[in-house]
Design a protein around this motif. Structure first.
Motif, PDB file in Angstrom:
ATOM      1  N   PHE A 104     -52.379   1.407-109.283  1.00  0.00           N
ATOM      2  CA  PHE A 104     -52.618  -0.005-109.026  1.00  0.00           C
ATOM      3  C   PHE A 104     -53.514  -0.158-107.808  1.00  0.00           C
ATOM      4  CE2 PHE A 104     -50.167  -0.799-105.188  1.00  0.00           C
ATOM      5  CZ  PHE A 104     -49.285   0.280-105.158  1.00  0.00           C
ATOM      6  N   SER A 106     -54.638  -3.238-104.832  1.00  0.00           N
ATOM      7  CA  SER A 106     -54.498  -4.584-104.323  1.00  0.00           C
ATOM      8  C   SER A 106     -55.383  -4.771-103.100  1.00  0.00           C
ATOM      9  CB  SER A 106     -53.038  -4.848-103.947  1.00  0.00           C
ATOM     10  OG  SER A 106     -52.974  -5.924-103.022  1.00  0.00           O
ATOM     11  N   THR A 108     -55.583  -7.216-101.198  1.00  0.00           N
ATOM     12  CA  THR A 108     -54.806  -7.809-100.100  1.00  0.00           C
ATOM     13  C   THR A 108     -54.114  -6.703 -99.311  1.00  0.00           C
ATOM     14  OG1 THR A 108     -54.315  -9.536-101.717  1.00  0.00           O
ATOM     15  CG2 THR A 108     -53.233  -9.683 -99.582  1.00  0.00           C
ATOM     16  N   LEU A 109     -53.552  -5.765-100.040  1.00  0.00           N
ATOM     17  CA  LEU A 109     -52.859  -4.646 -99.413  1.00  0.00           C
ATOM     18  C   LEU A 109     -53.821  -3.841 -98.543  1.00  0.00           C
ATOM     19  CD1 LEU A 109     -49.891  -3.504 -99.876  1.00  0.00           C
ATOM     20  CD2 LEU A 109     -50.991  -1.747-101.230  1.00  0.00           C
ATOM     21  N   LEU A 112     -54.699  -5.847 -95.410  1.00  0.00           N
ATOM     22  CA  LEU A 112     -53.553  -5.882 -94.525  1.00  0.00           C
ATOM     23  C   LEU A 112     -53.462  -4.598 -93.715  1.00  0.00           C
ATOM     24  CD1 LEU A 112     -51.200  -7.575 -93.681  1.00  0.00           C
ATOM     25  CD2 LEU A 112     -49.931  -6.762 -95.663  1.00  0.00           C
ATOM     26  N   GLN A 113     -53.704  -3.489 -94.384  1.00  0.00           N
ATOM     27  CA  GLN A 113     -53.677  -2.209 -93.684  1.00  0.00           C
ATOM     28  C   GLN A 113     -54.764  -2.139 -92.613  1.00  0.00           C
ATOM     29  OE1 GLN A 113     -53.274   1.424 -96.066  1.00  0.00           O
ATOM     30  NE2 GLN A 113     -52.482   0.138 -97.713  1.00  0.00           N
ATOM     31  N   ILE A 116     -53.610  -4.026 -89.639  1.00  0.00           N
ATOM     32  CA  ILE A 116     -52.569  -3.322 -88.886  1.00  0.00           C
ATOM     33  C   ILE A 116     -53.191  -2.206 -88.042  1.00  0.00           C
ATOM     34  CG2 ILE A 116     -50.551  -1.815 -89.122  1.00  0.00           C
ATOM     35  CD1 ILE A 116     -49.898  -3.452 -91.722  1.00  0.00           C
TER      36      ILE A 116
END
Lengths: 139, 139
Positions: A104, A106, A108-109, A112-113, A116
């Motif tokens: 998969f 993403s 967004t994922l 986000l990383q 961070i």
DNA sequence: ATCAAATTTAAAATTAAACTCAATAAAAAT
DNA sequence: ATTTTTATTGAGTTTAATTTTAAATTTGAT
């Protein structure tokens, strides 16, 4: 990434361009999906190649270094690899019952990383996210 | 999680409460940070325990099952474990140069993963996110 | 073509982890 | 408390993946 790139890389490291390295590179280029060293060895065997396992094991780190492949999950106790396609990074869900691997992606994922890492002043190069659980069929 | 919980768990599985299991459990409880089976073995040795590696390898899966520890990164080629604290799950950034491991936690990241799993009808049990790159000092 | 250095193979070595089995220890039954 | 049953233990063996060794071969620079 083509054979020229590979040869240049090998040369630039002061290593030698050999038939066996070429054969392994070609086979990996033609491989879709995951593979492990043993599978790669068997596939080459079947095609009539005389490469030894040792050469496979010695060439894989070069292919990782040049960025053609990367180590993915270790479901069993041995390493699995996969072609890196610049445009199709993805993560994995791994079924703990049947072993199925669902890929998969993403955005967004990913973002986000990145955020961070920025917060931590960490220069991210790559990442590996594995979600373990049960697939639809095995629940 | 205390020794009572552990003993109840062992009993409820029809297993026996033994001195060696207790020793290993105690040592893991007192361990902060990452460890591997060999380190655990050596630490017990130093304290005068007579446990064998076999017992370590046999007990670790029990500790994983009861949720005291979990397998974390495989920087070397063998498994590393870490205490699970119900309230402090976290992921890891691993510096490819100095090996430093930075722990982080992002609720957003967790929620996002839950959403992705729901979409795929995947029943998530646990996950492992490792971001490889360069720490502030090594850039 | 020559030759030093790198690469190859097959086999042996190494590593983490699992297994075997006789001896031992824990729980259950008496 | 003693016996009986059953699980656990340690030492050593085994397995599977990967790495190294050593001798033969191939490569690339001269």
């Amino acid at each position: 990434m083509n054979k020229e790139d590979f040869r240049n890389f090998i040369s630039s490291k002061g290593l030698k361009i050999t038939k066996k390295r070429d054969e392994i590179f070609d086979e990996v280029l033609n491989t879709k999906g995951h593979f492990d060293p043993e599978e790669l060895y068997m596939r080459l065997k079947q095609k009539g190649s005389k490469v030894s396992r040792a050469s496979i094991y010695r060439t894989i780190p070069l292919l990782v270094e040049i960025g053609l492949i990367e180590e993915v999950e270790r479901v069993d106790k041995h390493a699995h690899y996969e072609r890196v396609s610049a445009d199709s990074h993805h993560d994995h869900m791994i079924c703990m019952k049947c072993g199925k691997v669902i890929e998969f992606f993403s955005p967004t994922l990913e973002m986000l990383q990145d955020e961070i890492c920025q917060r931590e002043n960490f220069h991210k190069i790559r990442h590996s996210l594995e979600i373990f659980g049960l697939c639809k069929q095995c629940q």
